[in-house]
Write a protein that holds these residues in place. Structure first.
Motif, short mmCIF file in Angstrom:
data_model
loop_
_atom_site.label_atom_id
_atom_site.label_comp_id
_atom_site.label_asym_id
_atom_site.label_seq_id
_atom_site.Cartn_x
_atom_site.Cartn_y
_atom_site.Cartn_z
N PHE A 111 0.83 -1.21 0.00
CA PHE A 111 0.00 0.00 0.00
C PHE A 111 0.86 1.26 0.00
O PHE A 111 0.57 2.23 -0.71
CB PHE A 111 -0.94 0.02 1.20
CG PHE A 111 -1.66 1.34 1.36
CD1 PHE A 111 -2.73 1.66 0.54
CD2 PHE A 111 -1.23 2.28 2.31
CE1 PHE A 111 -3.38 2.89 0.67
CE2 PHE A 111 -1.89 3.49 2.44
CZ PHE A 111 -2.95 3.80 1.62
N SER A 112 1.91 1.27 0.81
CA SER A 112 2.76 2.47 0.89
C SER A 112 3.44 2.76 -0.44
O SER A 112 3.62 3.91 -0.82
CB SER A 112 3.82 2.30 1.99
OG SER A 112 4.76 1.31 1.65
N TYR A 113 3.78 1.70 -1.18
CA TYR A 113 4.39 1.89 -2.49
C TYR A 113 3.38 2.43 -3.49
O TYR A 113 3.70 3.33 -4.28
CB TYR A 113 4.98 0.57 -2.99
CG TYR A 113 6.40 0.33 -2.51
CD1 TYR A 113 6.75 0.59 -1.19
CD2 TYR A 113 7.38 -0.14 -3.37
CE1 TYR A 113 8.04 0.38 -0.73
CE2 TYR A 113 8.68 -0.35 -2.93
CZ TYR A 113 9.00 -0.08 -1.60
OH TYR A 113 10.29 -0.28 -1.17
N LEU A 114 2.16 1.89 -3.48
CA LEU A 114 1.11 2.40 -4.37
C LEU A 114 0.79 3.86 -4.03
O LEU A 114 0.68 4.70 -4.93
CB LEU A 114 -0.16 1.56 -4.24
CG LEU A 114 -0.32 0.40 -5.23
CD1 LEU A 114 0.72 -0.68 -4.99
CD2 LEU A 114 -1.72 -0.21 -5.12
N PHE A 115 0.67 4.15 -2.74
CA PHE A 115 0.33 5.51 -2.29
C PHE A 115 1.43 6.50 -2.67
O PHE A 115 1.14 7.57 -3.20
CB PHE A 115 0.11 5.52 -0.77
CG PHE A 115 -0.18 6.89 -0.22
CD1 PHE A 115 -1.47 7.40 -0.24
CD2 PHE A 115 0.84 7.67 0.33
CE1 PHE A 115 -1.74 8.67 0.27
CE2 PHE A 115 0.58 8.93 0.83
CZ PHE A 115 -0.72 9.43 0.80
N THR A 116 2.68 6.13 -2.41
CA THR A 116 3.80 7.04 -2.66
C THR A 116 3.95 7.35 -4.14
O THR A 116 4.07 8.51 -4.54
CB THR A 116 5.11 6.44 -2.11
OG1 THR A 116 4.96 6.21 -0.70
CG2 THR A 116 6.28 7.37 -2.36
N ALA A 117 3.95 6.31 -4.97
CA ALA A 117 4.12 6.52 -6.42
C ALA A 117 2.92 7.26 -7.00
O ALA A 117 3.08 8.10 -7.89
CB ALA A 117 4.30 5.17 -7.12
N GLY A 118 1.72 6.98 -6.50
CA GLY A 118 0.53 7.70 -6.95
C GLY A 118 0.59 9.17 -6.57
O GLY A 118 0.25 10.06 -7.37
N LEU A 119 1.05 9.44 -5.35
CA LEU A 119 1.18 10.82 -4.87
C LEU A 119 2.18 11.59 -5.72
O LEU A 119 1.95 12.75 -6.08
CB LEU A 119 1.61 10.81 -3.41
CG LEU A 119 1.76 12.17 -2.71
CD1 LEU A 119 0.41 12.88 -2.65
CD2 LEU A 119 2.33 11.98 -1.30
N LEU A 120 3.29 10.95 -6.05
CA LEU A 120 4.31 11.61 -6.86
C LEU A 120 3.80 11.91 -8.27
O LEU A 120 4.12 12.94 -8.85
CB LEU A 120 5.57 10.74 -6.94
CG LEU A 120 6.38 10.65 -5.64
CD1 LEU A 120 7.52 9.65 -5.81
CD2 LEU A 120 6.92 12.02 -5.26
N SER A 121 3.00 10.98 -8.83
CA SER A 121 2.44 11.22 -10.16
C SER A 121 1.50 12.42 -10.15
O SER A 121 1.48 13.22 -11.08
CB SER A 121 1.70 9.97 -10.66
OG SER A 121 2.62 8.96 -10.99
N LEU A 122 0.71 12.55 -9.08
CA LEU A 122 -0.17 13.71 -8.96
C LEU A 122 0.65 14.99 -8.78
O LEU A 122 0.28 16.05 -9.28
CB LEU A 122 -1.11 13.53 -7.77
CG LEU A 122 -2.20 12.47 -7.92
CD1 LEU A 122 -3.01 12.35 -6.63
CD2 LEU A 122 -3.12 12.78 -9.09
N GLY A 181 4.03 1.89 -8.59
CA GLY A 181 4.25 1.47 -7.21
C GLY A 181 4.01 -0.02 -7.03
O GLY A 181 4.77 -0.71 -6.33
N TRP A 182 2.96 -0.53 -7.67
CA TRP A 182 2.67 -1.97 -7.60
C TRP A 182 3.81 -2.78 -8.21
O TRP A 182 4.25 -3.79 -7.66
CB TRP A 182 1.37 -2.26 -8.36
CG TRP A 182 1.00 -3.72 -8.38
CD1 TRP A 182 0.28 -4.41 -7.46
CD2 TRP A 182 1.36 -4.67 -9.39
NE1 TRP A 182 0.17 -5.73 -7.82
CE2 TRP A 182 0.82 -5.92 -9.01
CE3 TRP A 182 2.07 -4.58 -10.59
CZ2 TRP A 182 0.98 -7.07 -9.79
CZ3 TRP A 182 2.24 -5.72 -11.36
CH2 TRP A 182 1.70 -6.95 -10.96
N PHE A 183 4.30 -2.32 -9.36
CA PHE A 183 5.39 -3.02 -10.04
C PHE A 183 6.66 -2.99 -9.20
O PHE A 183 7.37 -4.01 -9.09
CB PHE A 183 5.65 -2.39 -11.40
CG PHE A 183 6.74 -3.08 -12.19
CD1 PHE A 183 6.48 -4.26 -12.88
CD2 PHE A 183 8.02 -2.55 -12.23
CE1 PHE A 183 7.47 -4.90 -13.59
CE2 PHE A 183 9.03 -3.18 -12.94
CZ PHE A 183 8.75 -4.37 -13.62
N ALA A 184 6.97 -1.84 -8.59
CA ALA A 184 8.18 -1.71 -7.77
C ALA A 184 8.15 -2.66 -6.59
O ALA A 184 9.15 -3.33 -6.29
CB ALA A 184 8.33 -0.26 -7.29
#
Length: 203
Positions: A111-122, A181-184
């Motif tokens: 979850f933290s990886y999905l959240f972090t990468a999603g936040l950076l994309s935004l 994030g999911w892939f990472a």
């Protein structure tokens, strides 16, 4: 058992490697995307960069490591152009700071990886507005508002529909980021499992 000094030495090597790879990606892929003027080029570059430093963070269980990787990438970016360009340099450092805070607070899991990468994309959407606001002042936002109003008039639509287009644009960014994030996380955990199996076989 691994001593603190050997662990620090290993982490330093990993930080150097992943930071350098991140920097090379910023230089090569960044220049390519900018030259091709592809839509969402910044988001694509951020997604690829996120995969690199989040993978590195999985194996470097030390706070501040993403910031250090970002510093290396930013310095390489500066050397590549031969002068300090504030925009890209600050963008890399801000991205690494956001990621560092997010992972430090949430921990290392899917979850933290999905959240972090999603936040950076935004963040890639709003970064140009922040940077231009710092450089040109608050009047730049009035100019953007006038541009949006002009676009709405040309398209003969209410300006609120421009807002919906922006929301859709943000959702596409979010999907791209969370996918990265999911892939990472999947890549990191799989490599870790394979490495652990290999160690057991060699014992």
């Amino acid at each position: 058992p691994v001593s603190e000094s050997s662990s620090l030495s290993r982490d330093s090597v990993f930080i150097g490697i992943f930071g350098a790879v991140w920097g090379v990606v910023e230089i090569t892929l960044g220049v390519f995307l900018k030259g091709m003027r592809l839509p969402m080029g910044g988001a694509i570059l951020t997604a690829v960069s996120s995969i690199i430093f989040l993978t590195g963070r999985y194996f470097i269980r030390r706070r501040g490591s993403i910031l250090m990787m970002g510093a290396i990438a930013a310095i390489l970016k500066v050397f590549s152009v031969g002068t300090v360009i504030a925009g890209p340099f600050m963008a890399i450092l801000i991205e690494s700071l956001i990621a560092e805070i997010s992972i430090s607070l949430l921990g290392i899991h899917r979850f933290s990886y999905l959240f972090t990468a999603g936040l950076l994309s935004l963040y890639t959407i709003i970064h140009p507005f922040i940077a231009q606001g710092i450089i040109f002042g608050e009047n730049i936002y009035k100019i953007y508002l006038e541009i949006f109003q002009k676009i709405a008039q040309i398209l003969h639509i209410d300006i609120q529909y421009i807002g919906w287009i922006i929301i859709l644009y943000a959702i596409i960014h979010l999907i791209l980021g969370t996918t990265a994030g999911w892939f990472a996380y999947s890549l990191s955990s799989r490599v870790s499992r394979e490495f652990s199996k290999q160690l057991k076989v060699n014992e």
